[in-house]
Structures are given as structure tokens and as C-alpha cells.
Design a protein around this motif. Structure first.
Motif, PDB file in Angstrom:
ATOM      1  N   ILE A  28       0.846  -1.196   0.000  1.00  0.00           N
ATOM      2  CA  ILE A  28       0.000   0.000   0.000  1.00  0.00           C
ATOM      3  C   ILE A  28       0.884   1.250   0.000  1.00  0.00           C
ATOM      4  O   ILE A  28       0.651   2.201  -0.756  1.00  0.00           O
ATOM      5  CB  ILE A  28      -0.939   0.010   1.212  1.00  0.00           C
ATOM      6  CG1 ILE A  28      -1.922  -1.168   1.143  1.00  0.00           C
ATOM      7  CG2 ILE A  28      -1.698   1.331   1.303  1.00  0.00           C
ATOM      8  CD1 ILE A  28      -2.755  -1.330   2.400  1.00  0.00           C
ATOM      9  N   SER A  29       1.913   1.225   0.842  1.00  0.00           N
ATOM     10  CA  SER A  29       2.831   2.355   0.906  1.00  0.00           C
ATOM     11  C   SER A  29       3.600   2.509  -0.401  1.00  0.00           C
ATOM     12  O   SER A  29       3.853   3.631  -0.853  1.00  0.00           O
ATOM     13  CB  SER A  29       3.802   2.167   2.071  1.00  0.00           C
ATOM     14  OG  SER A  29       4.581   3.316   2.279  1.00  0.00           O
ATOM     15  N   ALA A  30       3.961   1.381  -1.027  1.00  0.00           N
ATOM     16  CA  ALA A  30       4.655   1.444  -2.318  1.00  0.00           C
ATOM     17  C   ALA A  30       3.759   2.069  -3.380  1.00  0.00           C
ATOM     18  O   ALA A  30       4.226   2.827  -4.246  1.00  0.00           O
ATOM     19  CB  ALA A  30       5.103   0.055  -2.737  1.00  0.00           C
ATOM     20  N   ALA A  31       2.458   1.758  -3.331  1.00  0.00           N
ATOM     21  CA  ALA A  31       1.507   2.365  -4.268  1.00  0.00           C
ATOM     22  C   ALA A  31       1.392   3.870  -4.015  1.00  0.00           C
ATOM     23  O   ALA A  31       1.303   4.671  -4.957  1.00  0.00           O
ATOM     24  CB  ALA A  31       0.141   1.702  -4.138  1.00  0.00           C
ATOM     25  N   MET A  32       1.411   4.262  -2.745  1.00  0.00           N
ATOM     26  CA  MET A  32       1.416   5.683  -2.388  1.00  0.00           C
ATOM     27  C   MET A  32       2.644   6.375  -2.972  1.00  0.00           C
ATOM     28  O   MET A  32       2.556   7.471  -3.548  1.00  0.00           O
ATOM     29  CB  MET A  32       1.402   5.820  -0.869  1.00  0.00           C
ATOM     30  CG  MET A  32       1.525   7.235  -0.331  1.00  0.00           C
ATOM     31  SD  MET A  32       1.863   7.246   1.454  1.00  0.00           S
ATOM     32  CE  MET A  32       3.606   6.766   1.473  1.00  0.00           C
ATOM     33  N   LEU A  33       3.796   5.720  -2.837  1.00  0.00           N
ATOM     34  CA  LEU A  33       5.045   6.261  -3.362  1.00  0.00           C
ATOM     35  C   LEU A  33       4.997   6.347  -4.884  1.00  0.00           C
ATOM     36  O   LEU A  33       5.511   7.295  -5.484  1.00  0.00           O
ATOM     37  CB  LEU A  33       6.204   5.375  -2.904  1.00  0.00           C
ATOM     38  CG  LEU A  33       7.627   5.895  -3.081  1.00  0.00           C
ATOM     39  CD1 LEU A  33       7.821   7.230  -2.386  1.00  0.00           C
ATOM     40  CD2 LEU A  33       8.621   4.860  -2.549  1.00  0.00           C
ATOM     41  N   PHE A  34       4.363   5.361  -5.521  1.00  0.00           N
ATOM     42  CA  PHE A  34       4.186   5.369  -6.974  1.00  0.00           C
ATOM     43  C   PHE A  34       3.414   6.611  -7.412  1.00  0.00           C
ATOM     44  O   PHE A  34       3.790   7.299  -8.367  1.00  0.00           O
ATOM     45  CB  PHE A  34       3.456   4.101  -7.407  1.00  0.00           C
ATOM     46  CG  PHE A  34       2.959   4.126  -8.834  1.00  0.00           C
ATOM     47  CD1 PHE A  34       3.775   3.714  -9.864  1.00  0.00           C
ATOM     48  CD2 PHE A  34       1.675   4.558  -9.134  1.00  0.00           C
ATOM     49  CE1 PHE A  34       3.332   3.754 -11.184  1.00  0.00           C
ATOM     50  CE2 PHE A  34       1.210   4.592 -10.440  1.00  0.00           C
ATOM     51  CZ  PHE A  34       2.047   4.190 -11.470  1.00  0.00           C
TER      52      PHE A  34
ATOM     53  N   GLY B 128      14.721  -2.191  -3.054  1.00  0.00           N
ATOM     54  CA  GLY B 128      14.610  -2.639  -4.438  1.00  0.00           C
ATOM     55  C   GLY B 128      13.182  -2.573  -4.954  1.00  0.00           C
ATOM     56  O   GLY B 128      12.929  -2.131  -6.071  1.00  0.00           O
ATOM     57  N   ARG B 129      12.242  -3.030  -4.136  1.00  0.00           N
ATOM     58  CA  ARG B 129      10.837  -2.997  -4.552  1.00  0.00           C
ATOM     59  C   ARG B 129      10.327  -1.552  -4.633  1.00  0.00           C
ATOM     60  O   ARG B 129       9.526  -1.223  -5.513  1.00  0.00           O
ATOM     61  CB  ARG B 129       9.984  -3.807  -3.578  1.00  0.00           C
ATOM     62  CG  ARG B 129      10.344  -5.293  -3.530  1.00  0.00           C
ATOM     63  CD  ARG B 129      10.109  -5.965  -4.896  1.00  0.00           C
ATOM     64  NE  ARG B 129      10.440  -7.381  -4.845  1.00  0.00           N
ATOM     65  CZ  ARG B 129      11.599  -7.901  -5.237  1.00  0.00           C
ATOM     66  NH1 ARG B 129      12.557  -7.093  -5.723  1.00  0.00           N
ATOM     67  NH2 ARG B 129      11.823  -9.186  -5.166  1.00  0.00           N
ATOM     68  N   ALA B 130      10.807  -0.703  -3.720  1.00  0.00           N
ATOM     69  CA  ALA B 130      10.408   0.708  -3.774  1.00  0.00           C
ATOM     70  C   ALA B 130      10.950   1.382  -5.027  1.00  0.00           C
ATOM     71  O   ALA B 130      10.249   2.156  -5.690  1.00  0.00           O
ATOM     72  CB  ALA B 130      10.898   1.447  -2.526  1.00  0.00           C
ATOM     73  N   VAL B 131      12.210   1.078  -5.376  1.00  0.00           N
ATOM     74  CA  VAL B 131      12.775   1.617  -6.610  1.00  0.00           C
ATOM     75  C   VAL B 131      12.001   1.095  -7.816  1.00  0.00           C
ATOM     76  O   VAL B 131      11.741   1.828  -8.777  1.00  0.00           O
ATOM     77  CB  VAL B 131      14.272   1.252  -6.733  1.00  0.00           C
ATOM     78  CG1 VAL B 131      14.781   1.507  -8.155  1.00  0.00           C
ATOM     79  CG2 VAL B 131      15.082   2.058  -5.735  1.00  0.00           C
ATOM     80  N   GLY B 132      11.579  -0.179  -7.758  1.00  0.00           N
ATOM     81  CA  GLY B 132      10.766  -0.713  -8.842  1.00  0.00           C
ATOM     82  C   GLY B 132       9.457   0.050  -8.998  1.00  0.00           C
ATOM     83  O   GLY B 132       9.046   0.376 -10.116  1.00  0.00           O
ATOM     84  N   ALA B 133       8.808   0.344  -7.863  1.00  0.00           N
ATOM     85  CA  ALA B 133       7.541   1.073  -7.913  1.00  0.00           C
ATOM     86  C   ALA B 133       7.726   2.487  -8.440  1.00  0.00           C
ATOM     87  O   ALA B 133       6.962   2.956  -9.289  1.00  0.00           O
ATOM     88  CB  ALA B 133       6.913   1.120  -6.513  1.00  0.00           C
TER      89      ALA B 133
END
Length: 380
Positions: free
Chosen positions: A205-211, A328-333
């Protein structure tokens, strides 16, 4: 709450400088695209492919970074990624057709994405609970690099040597930092913490927010100069110079954010940054002259400059024991956002207008706010 006793050692400073070098080159495609469009006679969509190519490379980097670190070690990954980004820079400046310049930016994105993951994970691991301060200060260095890029591009235009010199000159920084720190230990935690373990639903959810936040940021970073050129009726070089207001706002915002992060929760600071961003966009979007555009860009910089570091701190802080995997996943998002948002704006601009296409920004900000609310609820 983050404590005030924060110490910057040699590793911290190397990470800051290298993030600044990365940011200088990350922002370059969005600024030089006004020149490439003139030189190569590119449409908005083809111009947007340069930004998309960088993002595609970074997206791949986010997927493979953890496995590469396991095989190579963090120090080797760190310097190899920087070298790969440098190779891409050389290709971009040498290219005279769109296929070559887009391919070179793809290489820049792959190397830069791997470098970004390594830097973020290193700072998160090295500073632990004080990661919000480290990540925000690192992004101050990045925002200073944006302003430096504007200055160097303006200087090279004034003396008539062109934008390519501005990019190639940055390779001197890489050579000097590597030579002086090539034996510096850049260690990673045990492998079990690097690769294994499932990330919880709240992380995604936070990664989507960051996206969403990154989408808004890169609509402005990639197309801000072109928007100002069209809306204010100024030259390409003047439009790039006006972007100094945006990047100057980013510097001021992140400097203030790094101080506030010592005393306030990053979630709260992220919310404040969303509000400031919305105000700045409300000034920029209807602008028809350079003064209003400059004011809007400056306020936008204050807000947008803090969305990424605060959002990243929230996201990685949800799983601090798996910093590399989370980074890594955050950079991907975020890379997917950089891939999708500028390309979408370019495509919409070809079909309608760039002003209409910028309507994507308030939509992204609203979705980021909704994501923040969900993250806060999930933690209570």
C-alpha cells in the motif's frame, strides 16, 4: 520519533555525493529533451520515450538488485552500477538518432537504478532508526545537484559548447570519488535479510502511495520546462533556466525536511508536502507568463521535493530488517511511475495539449493522499 544525535561518517558522505551525481544525470533527460526534440525533430511521445527508457532500466534494476547484491556484494554492485550509468551517458551524448539516444538512456537507467538501490539500502542499514534523517539529507544533496545541472546547462549554452559537455563533465566526479574511496567498506547485512522474507500488505500500500507521489513529481520534472516554454512563450534555454525555481524549491524543501525529520514523523511530513504541492500546482497550471510560472514551480519544488524521501522513509521503515529487498521494490515502484507518467503525459499532449495532459498531476496527488490514509489505518 527520530532522535537528534545523527552522525555523518565517510560512508555517509560518499553515499550523499554519489546520490547527487545520480540525481544530476537522472534529471538530465527531462531537461535536455527540449534540445533533442529540436535536433532530432521528435514528437512529444518520442521525447517521452527518453524518460520512459530511464525508468524502464531502473524498473529492471529494482527487480534484479537483491540477487545481484547476493552474487557480487554491495561494494562491487555500488561501483559497477555507477560505471554502467557512466557508459550510458557517453552513449547519450554521442547519439545522433533517437534509437541510440533512447537506448543509451535505458543503460543509464539500469546502472542508475542499481546505484540508487545500493545507496538507499546502505544509508538505511548504516543509520538504522535515523534512516529518515539520512535519506532526507541524501535527497538534499540530490536536489542541490538538480540546481547545479541547471547552472551548468545554462553556462554551456552561454559559452556555446552545448548540453553534451554538461553531461560528460559529470564523469570527472565519478572518477574522483571512486579513486578516493574504492577500498571503502560498503557492507550489507546477512543474506537472509537481503533476499528472503515476504513483504507485508501494508508495504505494498505504501509502495503504491510512493508510486503516485513519484508520478506527480516526474510529470513536472520531465515536462516542466516544455510546459513553461509553451505556456509562457519563452525560448528553450529560458524555459530550462526557469526550472531553477523548481529545483531551488526542492533544495529549500528538502533542507527544511531533513531538519523536521529529526522531530516529526515522516508520515506527517508527507501529508504536509502533499498540501504544499497542490498549492504550487494550482499556481503553475493556469500560468500564461514566466513570473507566475516561476512562482508555481518554486512552490511545487517545496512540496514535491519532500514526497519521495518522506514516502521512501515510510515505506522502507515498515520492514527495516529487509532494507535491500524493500528498497529494491520501492525503486521498482517509483521507476514504474517514472516510466508511465511522463509517457502518458506525452501521449495525452499529442492528442490534446500539454496543459490538459497535466491534469494527471492532481489525480496522482489525490491517490497518494488516499494511500497515506490507508497506511496509517493499517498501523493502528
Amino acid at each position: 520519533m527520530v532522535q537528534a544525535d545523527f552522525r555523518r561518517d565517510r560512508l555517509t558522505w560518499v553515499a550523499y555525493v554519489m546520490l547527487g551525481w545520480f540525481a544530476y544525470l537522472q534529471a538530465a533527460p527531462g531537461l535536455v529533451i527540449v534540445h533533442l526534440r529540436d535536433e532530432l525533430d521528435l514528437s512529444y511521445s518520442t521525447g517521452g520515450l527518453h524518460i520512459a527508457a530511464f525508468a524502464a532500466g531502473s524498473l529492471l534494476a529494482g527487480v534484479i538488485s537483491a540477487q545481484l547484491e547476493r552474487r557480487l556484494g554491495r561494494r562491487t554492485l555500488f561501483w559497477s552500477a555507477a560505471a554502467l550509468m557512466g557508459v550510458g551517458v557517453i552513449g547519450l551524448t554521442a547519439g545522433r538518432i533517437a534509437a541510440v539516444t533512447i537506448g543509451s538512456v535505458l543503460v543509464m537507467g539500469l546502472g542508475g537504478g542499481l546505484l540508487l538501490v545500493a545507496i538507499q539500502a546502505t544509508l538505511a542499514d548504516h543509520h538504522g532508526e535515523r534512516r529518515a534523517v539520512a535519506l532526507t539529507e541524501a535527497n538534499v544533496a540530490a536536489s542541490v545537484a538538480y540546481v547545479v545541472l541547471i547552472g551548468v546547462l545554462s553556462l554551456t549554452a552561454a559559452v556555446g559548447v552545448g548540453w553534451r559537455v554538461a553531461l560528460l563533465a559529470s564523469l570527472v566526479v565519478l572518477a574522483l570519488v571512486w579513486w578516493g574511496n574504492r577500498r571503502l567498506a560498503i557492507d550489507a547485512p546477512p543474506l537472509s535479510q537481503v533476499v528472503h522474507g515476504r513483504l507485508p500488505a501494508v508495504f505494498w500500500i505504501s509502495a503504491a502511495m510512493l508510486f503516485c507521489a513519484t508520478s506527480a513529481e516526474w510529470c513536472i520534472t520531465a515536462w516542466g520546462a516544455t510546459f513553461v516554454e509553451d505556456a509562457a512563450g519563452v525560448s528553450s534555454d529560458s524555459a530550462i533556466a526557469l526550472m531553477a525555481g523548481y529545483f531551488g524549491g526542492v533544495v529549500v524543501g528538502r533542507t527544511a525536511g531533513s531538519r523536521l525529520a529529526r522531530r516529526h514523523d515522516p508520515e506527517r511530513l508527507f501529508a504536509v508536502a502533499l498540501v504544499v504541492t497542490a498549492v504550487g500546482f494550482g499556481i503553475l497550471w493556469p500560468s500564461t507568463g514566466p513570473v507566475q510560472a516561476l512562482v508555481g514551480l518554486s512552490v511545487l519544488g517545496l512540496g514535491l521535493g519532500n514526497l519521495f524521501p518522506m514516502g521512501l522513509s515510510v515505506t522502507v521503515g515498515l520492514v527495516p530488517e529487509r532494507a535491500v529487498l524493500a528498497s529494491g521494490r520501492a525503486v521498482g515502484a517509483t521507476s514504474f511511475a517514472v516510466l508511465l507518467a511522463p509517457l502518458t503525459v506525452g501521449t495525452l499532449a499529442d492528442a490534446t495539449s500539454l496543459t490538459a495532459a497535466f491534469g494527471l498531476v492532481p489525480v496522482a496527488l489525490a491517490l497518494a493522499a488516499a494511500g497515506l490514509l490507508l497506511v496509517r489505518r493499517a498501523q493502528t
